[in-house]
Write a protein that holds these residues in place. Structure first.
Motif, short mmCIF file in Angstrom:
data_model
loop_
_atom_site.label_atom_id
_atom_site.label_comp_id
_atom_site.label_asym_id
_atom_site.label_seq_id
_atom_site.Cartn_x
_atom_site.Cartn_y
_atom_site.Cartn_z
N ARG A 2 0.86 -1.19 0.00
CA ARG A 2 0.00 0.00 0.00
C ARG A 2 0.89 1.23 0.00
O ARG A 2 1.96 1.24 0.61
N TRP B 19 -2.59 6.50 -2.49
CA TRP B 19 -3.58 5.70 -3.22
C TRP B 19 -4.95 5.82 -2.54
O TRP B 19 -5.03 5.84 -1.30
N GLU C 255 -8.33 4.35 -1.06
CA GLU C 255 -8.38 3.19 -0.17
C GLU C 255 -8.64 1.87 -0.91
O GLU C 255 -8.22 0.81 -0.44
N ASP C 256 -9.27 1.91 -2.08
CA ASP C 256 -9.55 0.67 -2.82
C ASP C 256 -8.68 0.51 -4.07
O ASP C 256 -8.98 -0.30 -4.94
N PHE C 257 -7.58 1.27 -4.16
CA PHE C 257 -6.60 1.07 -5.22
C PHE C 257 -5.50 0.19 -4.66
O PHE C 257 -5.08 0.38 -3.52
N ALA D 194 -7.24 -1.97 -7.99
CA ALA D 194 -8.28 -2.94 -8.33
C ALA D 194 -7.62 -4.08 -9.11
O ALA D 194 -6.44 -4.00 -9.47
N GLU D 195 -8.36 -5.11 -9.39
CA GLU D 195 -7.80 -6.27 -10.09
C GLU D 195 -7.19 -5.87 -11.44
O GLU D 195 -6.12 -6.34 -11.80
N VAL E 209 -11.33 2.91 -9.63
CA VAL E 209 -11.73 2.15 -8.46
C VAL E 209 -13.19 2.45 -8.10
O VAL E 209 -13.70 3.54 -8.39
N ALA E 210 -13.83 1.49 -7.46
CA ALA E 210 -15.27 1.59 -7.16
C ALA E 210 -15.62 2.85 -6.37
O ALA E 210 -16.66 3.47 -6.63
N SER E 211 -14.76 3.27 -5.45
CA SER E 211 -15.09 4.44 -4.62
C SER E 211 -15.13 5.75 -5.41
O SER E 211 -15.68 6.74 -4.91
#
Length: 165
Positions: free
Chosen positions: A29, A33, A35-37, A39-40, A94-96
């Motif tokens: 981490r 970044w 928080e959700d980076f 992603a796949e 990312v989703a966020s």
């Protein structure tokens, strides 16, 4: 890695650093970044970059960062080198941070940049028909649907298309 950052109203598109590649590939981490980076898809791109023997230079893979916060929120790629003057673009947010228009803004900027290369006359992307959000990103970014089958919609744009916008 060297290269030119692309700056839009809200984003900076910049090349991956060696430290970022190492962190993504090692499930690390970094403070800058979201928080959700990663992603796949970002992990896939990092592996692809690490496996390349040639440096794609300024037309390669980039991270997408918010200008205001500085946080990395996705990645975008030109799959260099072009084939017969055509180059594929791919992206992920990312989703966020989805739903804010970042993918469209980044795609539009990178497509315009790609078409500034004398080696590129067309930029294209394939997207699953079952992903209407990604279809809309490509439409808003100025690419035109030119073919489709049961599972895949194919989009493209060329240098003359940009001049008409």
């Amino acid at each position: 890695m060297t290269g030119t950052n692309l700056t839009t109203d809200r984003l900076v598109l910049r090349q991956w650093s060696t430290d970022e590649l190492t962190a993504v590939l090692g499930d690390g981490r970094m403070a800058h970044w979201a928080e959700d980076f990663p992603a796949e898809g970002d992990r896939v791109i990092a592996g692809f970059i690490a496996g390349q023997s040639d440096e794609p230079g300024e037309y390669g893979h980039r991270l997408i960062a918010e200008r205001e916060s500085g946080l990395v929120v996705g990645s975008i790629s030109l799959l260099w080198p072009p084939r017969d003057g055509a180059l594929e673009v791919g992206y992920g947010i990312v989703a966020s941070r989805r739903g804010r228009g970042y993918a469209t803004e980044a795609t539009r900027a990178l497509v315009e940049f790609a078409l500034s290369s004398p080696d590129v006359h067309t930029v294209y992307a394939d997207v699953e028909v079952s992903n209407p959000a990604s279809v809309r990103v490509l439409e808003k970014a100025g690419l035109h649907r030119w073919s489709e089958d049961a599972t895949t919609a194919r989009f493209r744009t060329a240098a003359p298309d940009l001049a008409q916008r």
